[in-house]
Design a protein around this motif. Sequence first.
Motif, PDB file in Angstrom:
ATOM      1  N   THR A  61       1.119  -1.190  -0.051  1.00  0.00           N
ATOM      2  CA  THR A  61      -0.437   0.045   0.209  1.00  0.00           C
ATOM      3  C   THR A  61       1.096   1.292   0.125  1.00  0.00           C
ATOM      4  O   THR A  61       0.638   2.659  -1.231  1.00  0.00           O
ATOM      5  CB  THR A  61      -0.729  -0.280   1.125  1.00  0.00           C
ATOM      6  OG1 THR A  61      -1.149  -1.528   1.233  1.00  0.00           O
ATOM      7  CG2 THR A  61      -1.770   1.701   1.095  1.00  0.00           C
ATOM      8  N   ASP A  62       1.557   1.325   0.807  1.00  0.00           N
ATOM      9  CA  ASP A  62       2.802   2.025   0.795  1.00  0.00           C
ATOM     10  C   ASP A  62       3.312   2.360  -0.535  1.00  0.00           C
ATOM     11  O   ASP A  62       3.871   3.399  -0.561  1.00  0.00           O
ATOM     12  CB  ASP A  62       3.648   2.065   1.945  1.00  0.00           C
ATOM     13  CG  ASP A  62       3.326   2.223   3.174  1.00  0.00           C
ATOM     14  OD1 ASP A  62       2.002   2.428   3.688  1.00  0.00           O
ATOM     15  OD2 ASP A  62       3.983   2.011   4.290  1.00  0.00           O
ATOM     16  N   LYS A  63       3.681   1.595  -0.823  1.00  0.00           N
ATOM     17  CA  LYS A  63       4.739   1.412  -2.171  1.00  0.00           C
ATOM     18  C   LYS A  63       3.686   2.286  -3.308  1.00  0.00           C
ATOM     19  O   LYS A  63       4.077   3.348  -3.792  1.00  0.00           O
ATOM     20  CB  LYS A  63       5.097   0.460  -2.831  1.00  0.00           C
ATOM     21  CG  LYS A  63       5.980   0.319  -3.832  1.00  0.00           C
ATOM     22  CD  LYS A  63       7.680   1.020  -3.581  1.00  0.00           C
ATOM     23  CE  LYS A  63       8.498   1.325  -4.512  1.00  0.00           C
ATOM     24  NZ  LYS A  63       9.780   1.837  -4.521  1.00  0.00           N
ATOM     25  N   SER A  64       2.669   1.563  -3.052  1.00  0.00           N
ATOM     26  CA  SER A  64       1.960   1.957  -4.623  1.00  0.00           C
ATOM     27  C   SER A  64       1.456   2.794  -4.528  1.00  0.00           C
ATOM     28  O   SER A  64       0.955   4.774  -5.573  1.00  0.00           O
ATOM     29  CB  SER A  64       0.481   1.296  -4.828  1.00  0.00           C
ATOM     30  OG  SER A  64      -0.180   1.248  -2.945  1.00  0.00           O
ATOM     31  N   ALA A  65       1.100   4.077  -3.531  1.00  0.00           N
ATOM     32  CA  ALA A  65       0.968   5.185  -2.295  1.00  0.00           C
ATOM     33  C   ALA A  65       1.734   5.638  -3.259  1.00  0.00           C
ATOM     34  O   ALA A  65       1.833   7.328  -4.166  1.00  0.00           O
ATOM     35  CB  ALA A  65       0.659   5.843  -1.192  1.00  0.00           C
ATOM     36  N   GLN A  66       3.186   5.845  -3.355  1.00  0.00           N
ATOM     37  CA  GLN A  66       4.474   6.694  -3.549  1.00  0.00           C
ATOM     38  C   GLN A  66       4.625   6.618  -4.765  1.00  0.00           C
ATOM     39  O   GLN A  66       4.639   7.658  -5.418  1.00  0.00           O
ATOM     40  CB  GLN A  66       5.231   5.886  -2.921  1.00  0.00           C
ATOM     41  CG  GLN A  66       6.293   6.211  -3.027  1.00  0.00           C
ATOM     42  CD  GLN A  66       8.448   6.026  -2.258  1.00  0.00           C
ATOM     43  OE1 GLN A  66       8.184   5.030  -1.668  1.00  0.00           O
ATOM     44  NE2 GLN A  66       9.297   6.579  -2.321  1.00  0.00           N
ATOM     45  N   VAL A  67       4.209   5.285  -5.592  1.00  0.00           N
ATOM     46  CA  VAL A  67       4.174   5.409  -7.216  1.00  0.00           C
ATOM     47  C   VAL A  67       3.353   6.249  -7.760  1.00  0.00           C
ATOM     48  O   VAL A  67       3.327   7.171  -8.468  1.00  0.00           O
ATOM     49  CB  VAL A  67       4.166   4.241  -7.133  1.00  0.00           C
ATOM     50  CG1 VAL A  67       4.108   3.695  -8.987  1.00  0.00           C
ATOM     51  CG2 VAL A  67       5.544   3.542  -7.134  1.00  0.00           C
ATOM     52  N   GLY A  68       2.169   5.814  -7.193  1.00  0.00           N
ATOM     53  CA  GLY A  68       1.263   7.315  -8.054  1.00  0.00           C
ATOM     54  C   GLY A  68       1.781   8.382  -7.423  1.00  0.00           C
ATOM     55  O   GLY A  68       1.646   9.432  -9.068  1.00  0.00           O
ATOM     56  N   THR A  69       1.676   9.275  -6.677  1.00  0.00           N
ATOM     57  CA  THR A  69       2.088  10.151  -5.888  1.00  0.00           C
ATOM     58  C   THR A  69       3.735  11.070  -7.360  1.00  0.00           C
ATOM     59  O   THR A  69       3.896  12.061  -8.060  1.00  0.00           O
ATOM     60  CB  THR A  69       2.788  10.743  -4.947  1.00  0.00           C
ATOM     61  OG1 THR A  69       1.884  10.226  -3.959  1.00  0.00           O
ATOM     62  CG2 THR A  69       3.005  12.062  -4.568  1.00  0.00           C
ATOM     63  N   GLN A  70       4.637   9.652  -7.814  1.00  0.00           N
ATOM     64  CA  GLN A  70       5.579  10.149  -7.920  1.00  0.00           C
ATOM     65  C   GLN A  70       4.646  10.280 -10.185  1.00  0.00           C
ATOM     66  O   GLN A  70       5.322  11.009 -10.176  1.00  0.00           O
ATOM     67  CB  GLN A  70       6.707   9.026  -8.489  1.00  0.00           C
ATOM     68  CG  GLN A  70       7.653   8.425  -7.474  1.00  0.00           C
ATOM     69  CD  GLN A  70       8.623   7.841  -6.993  1.00  0.00           C
ATOM     70  OE1 GLN A  70       8.471   7.329  -8.023  1.00  0.00           O
ATOM     71  NE2 GLN A  70       9.277   8.058  -5.885  1.00  0.00           N
ATOM     72  N   LEU A  71       4.138   9.471 -10.105  1.00  0.00           N
ATOM     73  CA  LEU A  71       3.126   9.697 -11.253  1.00  0.00           C
ATOM     74  C   LEU A  71       2.469  10.112 -11.498  1.00  0.00           C
ATOM     75  O   LEU A  71       2.881  11.419 -12.631  1.00  0.00           O
ATOM     76  CB  LEU A  71       2.378   8.369 -11.911  1.00  0.00           C
ATOM     77  CG  LEU A  71       3.016   7.015 -12.093  1.00  0.00           C
ATOM     78  CD1 LEU A  71       2.382   6.027 -12.332  1.00  0.00           C
ATOM     79  CD2 LEU A  71       3.777   6.848 -13.331  1.00  0.00           C
ATOM     80  N   ARG A  72       2.530  10.916 -10.487  1.00  0.00           N
ATOM     81  CA  ARG A  72       0.687  12.310 -11.124  1.00  0.00           C
ATOM     82  C   ARG A  72       2.446  13.324 -10.752  1.00  0.00           C
ATOM     83  O   ARG A  72       2.193  14.718 -11.588  1.00  0.00           O
ATOM     84  CB  ARG A  72       0.495  12.172 -10.104  1.00  0.00           C
ATOM     85  CG  ARG A  72      -0.443  11.932  -9.920  1.00  0.00           C
ATOM     86  CD  ARG A  72      -1.749  12.187  -8.863  1.00  0.00           C
ATOM     87  NE  ARG A  72      -1.610  11.670  -7.120  1.00  0.00           N
ATOM     88  CZ  ARG A  72      -1.681  10.605  -6.877  1.00  0.00           C
ATOM     89  NH1 ARG A  72      -2.123   9.450  -7.294  1.00  0.00           N
ATOM     90  NH2 ARG A  72      -1.269  10.439  -5.476  1.00  0.00           N
ATOM     91  N   GLU A  73       3.237  13.709 -10.428  1.00  0.00           N
ATOM     92  CA  GLU A  73       4.619  14.443 -10.057  1.00  0.00           C
ATOM     93  C   GLU A  73       4.953  14.771 -12.010  1.00  0.00           C
ATOM     94  O   GLU A  73       4.459  15.957 -12.395  1.00  0.00           O
ATOM     95  CB  GLU A  73       5.140  14.482  -9.168  1.00  0.00           C
ATOM     96  CG  GLU A  73       4.694  14.772  -7.493  1.00  0.00           C
ATOM     97  CD  GLU A  73       6.196  14.374  -6.470  1.00  0.00           C
ATOM     98  OE1 GLU A  73       6.740  14.067  -6.813  1.00  0.00           O
ATOM     99  OE2 GLU A  73       5.234  14.474  -5.749  1.00  0.00           O
ATOM    100  N   LYS A  74       4.903  13.568 -12.082  1.00  0.00           N
ATOM    101  CA  LYS A  74       5.716  13.551 -13.386  1.00  0.00           C
ATOM    102  C   LYS A  74       4.819  13.959 -14.829  1.00  0.00           C
ATOM    103  O   LYS A  74       5.211  15.117 -15.689  1.00  0.00           O
ATOM    104  CB  LYS A  74       6.811  11.883 -14.049  1.00  0.00           C
ATOM    105  CG  LYS A  74       7.236  11.684 -13.173  1.00  0.00           C
ATOM    106  CD  LYS A  74       8.278  10.490 -13.524  1.00  0.00           C
ATOM    107  CE  LYS A  74       9.080  10.034 -12.414  1.00  0.00           C
ATOM    108  NZ  LYS A  74       9.624   8.394 -13.608  1.00  0.00           N
ATOM    109  N   ALA A  75       3.675  13.171 -14.642  1.00  0.00           N
ATOM    110  CA  ALA A  75       2.569  13.420 -15.553  1.00  0.00           C
ATOM    111  C   ALA A  75       2.685  15.324 -14.976  1.00  0.00           C
ATOM    112  O   ALA A  75       2.219  16.139 -16.471  1.00  0.00           O
ATOM    113  CB  ALA A  75       0.995  13.657 -15.074  1.00  0.00           C
ATOM    114  N   ALA A  76       2.102  15.818 -14.588  1.00  0.00           N
ATOM    115  CA  ALA A  76       2.058  17.399 -13.936  1.00  0.00           C
ATOM    116  C   ALA A  76       3.492  18.046 -14.875  1.00  0.00           C
ATOM    117  O   ALA A  76       3.213  19.557 -14.989  1.00  0.00           O
ATOM    118  CB  ALA A  76       1.626  17.814 -12.595  1.00  0.00           C
ATOM    119  N   HIS A  77       4.707  17.617 -14.389  1.00  0.00           N
ATOM    120  CA  HIS A  77       5.877  18.431 -15.089  1.00  0.00           C
ATOM    121  C   HIS A  77       6.216  17.691 -16.694  1.00  0.00           C
ATOM    122  O   HIS A  77       6.038  18.964 -17.047  1.00  0.00           O
ATOM    123  CB  HIS A  77       6.708  17.272 -14.492  1.00  0.00           C
ATOM    124  CG  HIS A  77       8.683  18.114 -14.709  1.00  0.00           C
ATOM    125  ND1 HIS A  77       8.528  19.301 -14.443  1.00  0.00           N
ATOM    126  CD2 HIS A  77       9.046  17.176 -15.900  1.00  0.00           C
ATOM    127  CE1 HIS A  77       9.785  19.715 -15.264  1.00  0.00           C
ATOM    128  NE2 HIS A  77      10.281  18.146 -16.210  1.00  0.00           N
TER     129      HIS A  77
END
Length: 159
Positions: A61-77
């Motif tokens: 759960t922690d890892k998936s939340a972390q990966v989701g956050t990273q994906l959102r940040e990369k998409a915004a960038h």
Amino acid sequence: MTPEKRHPGDDTTPSPEEPQGQAAATEEEPEPDQAAEAPAAKDDVKSRAQEKAAAVRRQVTDKSAQVGTQLREKAAHAAHLVQDKTPEPVRAKAAAAGEQVRGQAAHVGQLVRERAPEPMQDKAEQGMHMARDKRTPLLAAAAALVALGLVRLARRRRR
């Protein structure tokens, strides 16, 4: 040759009856303490397995939340990069094309409403309500697709 008779004290190969007797002699009766510890050990193994499963679930759960956050940040960038690198005339054309598409969609929607059967109109109305509820993400996705299409078109024309 006649087979020799073997005696129990001989160190030669034992007869078929002897291993069974030796195995029976080596088996021990479980002590009462050991018999009581067996179910407790089984429960302990079960609880450790459950604890390990819970830890793995938390970790996933922690890892998936972390990966989701990273994906959102990369998409915004990436979206910011596209906006920054897209020339102003292209963005203006994308906005104009978006307005034109919205106007045509409204016109087609009016024609469909006039000619569509009642059940189809009900389904279309449900879809419109859902689109209205999620308007911002839909418009952002549509704008990004239009901008991407215009950038590709501009690059093709440069070649």
